[in-house]
Design an enzyme around this catalytic site. Structure first.
Site, mmCIF file in Angstrom:
data_model
loop_
_atom_site.group_PDB
_atom_site.id
_atom_site.type_symbol
_atom_site.label_atom_id
_atom_site.label_comp_id
_atom_site.label_asym_id
_atom_site.label_seq_id
_atom_site.Cartn_x
_atom_site.Cartn_y
_atom_site.Cartn_z
ATOM 1 N N SER A 280 0.895 -1.252 -0.116
ATOM 2 C CA SER A 280 -0.031 -0.123 0.083
ATOM 3 C C SER A 280 0.929 1.234 -0.011
ATOM 4 O O SER A 280 1.686 1.543 -0.889
ATOM 5 C CB SER A 280 -1.021 -0.220 1.127
ATOM 6 O OG SER A 280 -2.069 0.748 1.149
ATOM 7 N N ASP B 44 -8.907 -3.413 -6.698
ATOM 8 C CA ASP B 44 -8.412 -2.924 -5.439
ATOM 9 C C ASP B 44 -8.906 -1.548 -5.144
ATOM 10 O O ASP B 44 -9.037 -0.546 -6.144
ATOM 11 C CB ASP B 44 -6.834 -2.442 -5.375
ATOM 12 C CG ASP B 44 -6.350 -2.353 -4.035
ATOM 13 O OD1 ASP B 44 -7.029 -1.464 -3.437
ATOM 14 O OD2 ASP B 44 -5.086 -2.950 -3.942
ATOM 15 N N HIS C 139 -7.744 -5.494 -1.115
ATOM 16 C CA HIS C 139 -6.577 -4.836 -1.162
ATOM 17 C C HIS C 139 -5.350 -5.605 -0.679
ATOM 18 O O HIS C 139 -5.044 -6.090 0.288
ATOM 19 C CB HIS C 139 -6.678 -3.584 0.053
ATOM 20 C CG HIS C 139 -5.736 -2.617 -0.057
ATOM 21 N ND1 HIS C 139 -4.987 -2.084 -1.030
ATOM 22 C CD2 HIS C 139 -4.911 -2.114 1.069
ATOM 23 C CE1 HIS C 139 -3.990 -1.247 -0.619
ATOM 24 N NE2 HIS C 139 -3.859 -1.203 0.562
#
Length: 527
Positions: A222, A439, A468
């Site tokens: 991320s 995502d 995610h």
């Protein structure tokens, strides 16, 4: 990122209390006459109690780093570093340094999350990786055990938070977040100019040197993908094997402002797919057999909570919770059960309990660290008209627009951004990227742009998936094909010959006897 979930966990509070009084910034260590991040060595021993109790296999050390890299022998910070030692010294390849995202995510404990064996004997990183690498976590500067910053008292927002979808609340919200920015300047002002991604990347290279590694082997999720890209920009000669998963688009000048807008759109797509999943199980949830029917039930609940908040839970808290549920499918069933209890049985208690915000000091500190990075890493508009115009446009197709964009202090941040670096990928070795096609936190279009900016990268796409992040997940949502690709790369350095894709992981199958609704108290690391 875990981007924006860090905010969702704490920003789903609301302002009723006055701003906190000015307090001193976190204590800094005295100048280090002969020690810097580039020359320090690490001595590992006992860990802080919270980490030791959860992850007894980890050992801990502290790394001194300069507050200001232009003054390397001035005041310094102490970063907490954790290690899960390689299990087979004969096969040891070096260190694998982790970042779980955020920004503001504590990586020290994440080394435990990825290495701890569950009740079935499963570990998120493959046993062969655990044999070959010291798995290293660290809390970035300003985060958790590494001189955590704070901007307000945890009760500053005092839930329920004013609903930004209601025009009448926006003046109050704008003032609330401006006051929050003032609190950050008052309580953490000395550190704020030094908490951006560039300095975290410099810390990362200091950690590499202190570990005794010629090259940095890195696994970033991320926001950690952006950190990895910035590190590669600053230290291409020091990059070893790098996996980045759930990728940030680095191309806009206003990186994080655009990310907020784009994320709101992607979250709506993901939420629509969630409604479709609920509709497949009308025999379980009794909310209807079509997306339209399920949406009607959700809208009824959202409208009611907006009009008549239940104690700490109003419309913003429900939107925050719904947004958080989109990162993984781990809580899809209990959240749908809570919606069903309200719509079918008129019982609002499960939904109110599920969406009750977490008010701990660690949530406030995480929010502070999150904003310290995103507000100063790149430029943000300073005028309200721009925010309202852009958010109004996104709100035409996303119910998350006002919540995701308007609950931010970056319009009033005291630190002026120096601008984001241009990511070119020059002189980098092969890099392995993962992203799901759907995502919601780091949309696929952004992953493609980062992929283009890193010419030596190979992208592995998880098809038919909206989770995610892909690699190193828990058993419930593991993707064995993705894990095999990542494991092979870490052990041999071999990348797929070209961009490729893997099938999506299975979605949960609920039953009428599904577990009791539980209260999710905070955002958790990538699952």
């Amino acid at each position: 990122m875990r981007f924006r979930l860090a905010l969702a966990a704490a920003a789903s509070l609301a302002l009723t209390a006055p701003a906190a009084p000015a307090l001193a910034a976190p204590a800094l260590a005295a100048p280090a006459a002969a020690t810097s991040a580039s020359t320090a060595s690490l001595v590992f021993g006992a860990c802080p109690t919270d980490i030791a109790q959860s992850f007894p296999a980890l050992t801990c050390a502290t790394l001194p780093v300069p507050v200001d890299y232009s003054r390397p022998f001035g005041a310094h910070l102490s970063l907490l570093v954790t290690k899960h030692a390689a299990k087979d010294p004969a096969k040891r390849l070096g260190s694998l340094v982790l970042n779980p995202g955020g920004p503001g995510g504590g990586g020290a404990s994440y080394a435990g999350t990825l290495t701890k064996t569950d009740a079935t004997g499963f570990t998120r990183l493959a046993p062969a990786v655990l044999d070959a690498y010291d798995v290293i976590g660290f809390d970035p500067r300003g985060v958790a055990h590494s001189n955590a910053i704070s901007c307000t008292e945890p009760t500053y927002f005092g839930p329920p938070q004013p609903d930004p979808d209601l025009r009448a609340n926006r003046d109050e919200l704008w003032k609330t977040w401006a006051g929050y920015a003032d609190g950050c300047a008052a309580k953490a002002g000395a550190l704020l100019p030094h908490l951006g991604t560039g300095n975290v990347a410099r810390d990362l290279d200091g950690l590499r040197a202190a570990l005794g590694d010629a090259k940095l082997n890195y696994l970033g999720f991320s926001y950690g993908t952006y950190l990895g890209a910035v590190y590669g920009k600053l230290y291409p000669q020091n990059v070893g094997r790098m996996i980045i998963d759930g990728n940030i688009d680095p191309t806009p000048e206003d990186v994080w402002y655009k990310a907020s807008l784009n994320q709101a759109t992607a979250m709506q797509k993901r939420f629509d797919s969630y409604l479709g999943w609920i509709a497949q199980y009308d025999n379980v949830f009794h909310l209807g057999k079509s997306v339209a029917e399920v949406r009607a039930g959700w809208t009824k609940a959202l409208t009611d909570f907006r009009t008549n908040p239940r104690d700490q839970v109003g419309g913003s808290e429900l939107l925050s919770t719904a947004l958080g549920m989109m990162y993984t499918e781990s809580n899809w069933t209990p959240f749908a059960q809570a919606i069903s209890a309200y719509v079918v049985n008129g019982d609002d208690a499960p939904l109110a309990e599920f969406a009750a915000p977490y008010l701990g000091a660690d949530a406030e500190e995480g929010l502070a660290a999150f904003n310290a990075v995103v507000c100063s890493d790149s430029v943000w508009p300073r005028d309200r008209a721009t925010w309202e115009r852009d958010t109004s446009e996104v709100a035409k197709t996303s119910q998350f627009a006002w919540y995701n964009v308007f609950t931010s202090p970056c319009h009033s941040w005291s630190v002026q951004s120096k601008g984001r670096p241009e990511i070119t990928g020059k002189d980098l070795p092969g890099i392995l990227m993962f992203n799901t096609v759907g995502d919601p936190a780091t949309p696929y279009e952004g992953a493609l742009r980062l992929h283009a900016a890193l010419p030596t990268s190979v992208l592995v796409t998880e098809r038919d998936s909206g989770k995610h992040c892909v690699f190193g997940n828990s058993r419930a949502s593991v993707n064995p094909a993705a894990n095999a690709i990542g494991t092979k790369y870490l052990l041999t350095g071999e990348l797929p010959s070209a961009d490729t894709s893997v099938a999506g992981h299975p979605l949960p199958v609920p039953t009428p006897a599904a577990p009791k609704v539980f209260k999710a108290t905070r955002a958790t690391p990538v699952e």
